[in-house]
Design an enzyme around this catalytic site. Structure first.
Site, mmCIF file in Angstrom:
data_model
loop_
_atom_site.group_PDB
_atom_site.id
_atom_site.type_symbol
_atom_site.label_atom_id
_atom_site.label_comp_id
_atom_site.label_asym_id
_atom_site.label_seq_id
_atom_site.Cartn_x
_atom_site.Cartn_y
_atom_site.Cartn_z
ATOM 1 N N GLU A 90 4.979 -18.386 9.520
ATOM 2 C CA GLU A 90 5.432 -18.520 8.479
ATOM 3 C C GLU A 90 5.717 -18.297 7.446
ATOM 4 O OE1 GLU A 90 1.805 -16.275 6.843
ATOM 5 O OE2 GLU A 90 2.497 -15.139 6.736
ATOM 6 N N ASP A 147 1.994 -7.105 10.824
ATOM 7 C CA ASP A 147 3.083 -7.805 10.620
ATOM 8 C C ASP A 147 4.570 -7.039 11.242
ATOM 9 O OD1 ASP A 147 2.103 -9.759 9.700
ATOM 10 O OD2 ASP A 147 3.029 -9.154 6.808
ATOM 11 N N THR A 164 1.186 -1.291 0.237
ATOM 12 C CA THR A 164 -0.024 -0.087 -0.033
ATOM 13 C C THR A 164 1.211 0.964 -0.252
ATOM 14 O OG1 THR A 164 -1.709 -1.137 0.919
ATOM 15 C CG2 THR A 164 -2.421 1.479 1.275
ATOM 16 N N GLN A 175 -5.772 -13.943 13.905
ATOM 17 C CA GLN A 175 -4.583 -13.439 13.699
ATOM 18 C C GLN A 175 -5.012 -11.826 14.132
ATOM 19 O OE1 GLN A 175 -0.633 -15.416 14.308
ATOM 20 N NE2 GLN A 175 -1.637 -16.196 12.655
HETATM 21 O O1 F6P Z 1 0.388 -9.445 5.756
HETATM 22 C C1 F6P Z 1 -0.601 -9.241 6.835
HETATM 23 C C2 F6P Z 1 -1.105 -10.653 6.348
HETATM 24 O O2 F6P Z 1 -1.553 -11.455 7.598
HETATM 25 C C3 F6P Z 1 0.610 -11.769 6.970
HETATM 26 O O3 F6P Z 1 0.647 -11.908 7.616
HETATM 27 C C4 F6P Z 1 -0.050 -12.750 5.970
HETATM 28 O O4 F6P Z 1 1.027 -13.668 5.309
HETATM 29 C C5 F6P Z 1 -0.813 -12.483 5.155
HETATM 30 O O5 F6P Z 1 -1.120 -11.246 5.550
HETATM 31 C C6 F6P Z 1 -2.215 -13.315 4.693
HETATM 32 O O6 F6P Z 1 -2.136 -12.412 3.372
HETATM 33 P P1 F6P Z 1 -4.179 -13.163 2.851
HETATM 34 O O7 F6P Z 1 -5.216 -12.598 3.772
HETATM 35 O O8 F6P Z 1 -3.929 -12.414 1.130
HETATM 36 O O9 F6P Z 1 -4.118 -14.645 2.430
#
Ligand code: F6P
Length: 357
Positions: free
Chosen positions: A231, A136, A114, A283
């Protein structure tokens, strides 16, 4: 009279609404006449002129509400300069919609991607103010992003719940924590939840060291081990691969996510029983925690102040416990990662947490 556009872009998080409310409350408390145009579903709304006019009522009662009243979506920065399927120039479309509505400024709430687009819009001559959101906490130029503390709370709750069942069964448990390519969330939730092993992308792990840490715990009489695994955690071998080699390897990746790979390696090498829990998007969900409500309100208020002063081109960030203005060009395109030499990492090691390194 000020005419303000607002949008929330990228993955949502807690306290987006609290931050927007902070901006609007600050403006309305100043006595300034304001028109607010809420663009829907992130940059898409600005590209396609999809907006709603908002009043103070829209921002009432949303301090505690998770998600975003404007909706969000991901419009990758790298695709911004590519025409859409009907040949529309997205950047030109955003500029035209901005000028058509005679906006004084766009308030843009988002994370890394963004901010790249927000900075591009600034370079294209639009007045832009941004607010740093992401669970994050990986945005450059701010010590903290809103959403992060709420996510730490949720991931910590998850580890807490796992603790009791892990101790009953004497198993190894992995909790996989979000955070994309950085380890802030895992490190903080891991420490808060008393994890014994924490694996983060910034510190590639050696599976033999991980197993050694588990064995040492057992030798000391511990029946179970809790691991917080980001992750984006990566093994030492994989960290040595080039970007291209790694991408190639991931094409045939046999696991749903990295935690399952770690679990499989531990099971195969040590014969120990491992379970994986992935709290995933929980989360990012639910109400913002009190810290985030206060924090987002403070940042929102400062954004309102910038608008009143007619100062644009900044992200409102947080440095050394102070709300600060950071030039957008300094923020865009940079990641704030956990340094393996950070004091928090050293302190975690001092209390016996293994990083598998
Ligand atoms: O950037 C926030 C986040 O939740 C990351 O921690 C994660 O890798 C990603 O977005 C997940 O993205 P989406 O909601 O597009 O699956």
């Amino acid at each position: 009279m000020k005419r303000i556009g607002m949008l929330t872009s990228g993955g949502d998080c807690q306290a987006l609404n609290a931050a927007m409310r902070g901006v609007v409350k600050c403006l309305s408390c100043s006595g300034e006449d304001v028109e607010i145009y809420g663009f829907l579903d992130g940059y898409k709304g600005l590209i396609y002129g999809d907006f709603r006019m908002l009043t103070g009522h829209d921002f009432a009662g949303i301090l505690t509400k998770g998600g975003t009243i404007l909706g969000s979506s991901r419009t990758p920065f790298k695709l911004m300069r590519e025409p859409d399927k009907n040949g529309l120039d997205k950047v030109e479309a955003m500029k035209q919609n901005y000028h058509k509505l005679k906006l004084d400024c766009m308030v843009i709430l988002g994370g890394n991607g963004t901010h790249k687009t927000a900075n591009m819009l600034r370079e294209e001559g639009l007045n832009v103010i941004t607010l740093p959101k992401t669970i994050d906490n990986d945005l450059w130029g701010t010590d903290m992003t809103f959403g992060f503390q709420s996510a730490v709370n949720i991931a910590t709750d998850c580890i807490d719940c796992i603790h009791t069942t892990a101790s009953s069964h004497g198993r190894i448990f992995i909790v996989e924590v979000m955070g994309h390519k950085v380890g802030w969330l895992t490190l903080n939730a891991g420490m808060a939840g008393g994890a014994d092993i924490i694996l983060i992308p910034e510190i590639p792990y050696d599976i033999d060291k991980v197993i050694k840490a588990i064995n040492e715990r057992e030798a000391r009489g511990s029946r179970f081990t809790i691991m917080a695994v980001a992750e984006g955690a990566i093994s030492k071998e994989d960290a040595k691969l080039s970007k291209k080699e790694y991408k190639e390897k991931m094409k045939n990746y046999p696991y749903p996510s990295v935690s399952y790979e770690v679990a499989d390696k531990i099971q195969k090498k040590s014969g120990k029983e491992v379970r994986v829990t992935v709290p995933g998007h929980t989360q990012r969900g639910g109400s913002p925690c009190p810290y985030d409500r206060v924090f987002a309100t403070r940042l929102g208020a400062e954004a309102g102040k910038l608008i009143l002063q007619g100062e644009y081109g900044f992200m409102v960030g947080y440095k050394n416990r102070e709300v600060v203005r950071v030039p957008l060009e300094e923020v865009a395109g940079k990641l704030k990662m956990v340094s393996p030499d950070a004091t928090i990492v050293k302190e975690a090691k001092m209390v016996g947490i293994s990083f598998g390194d």
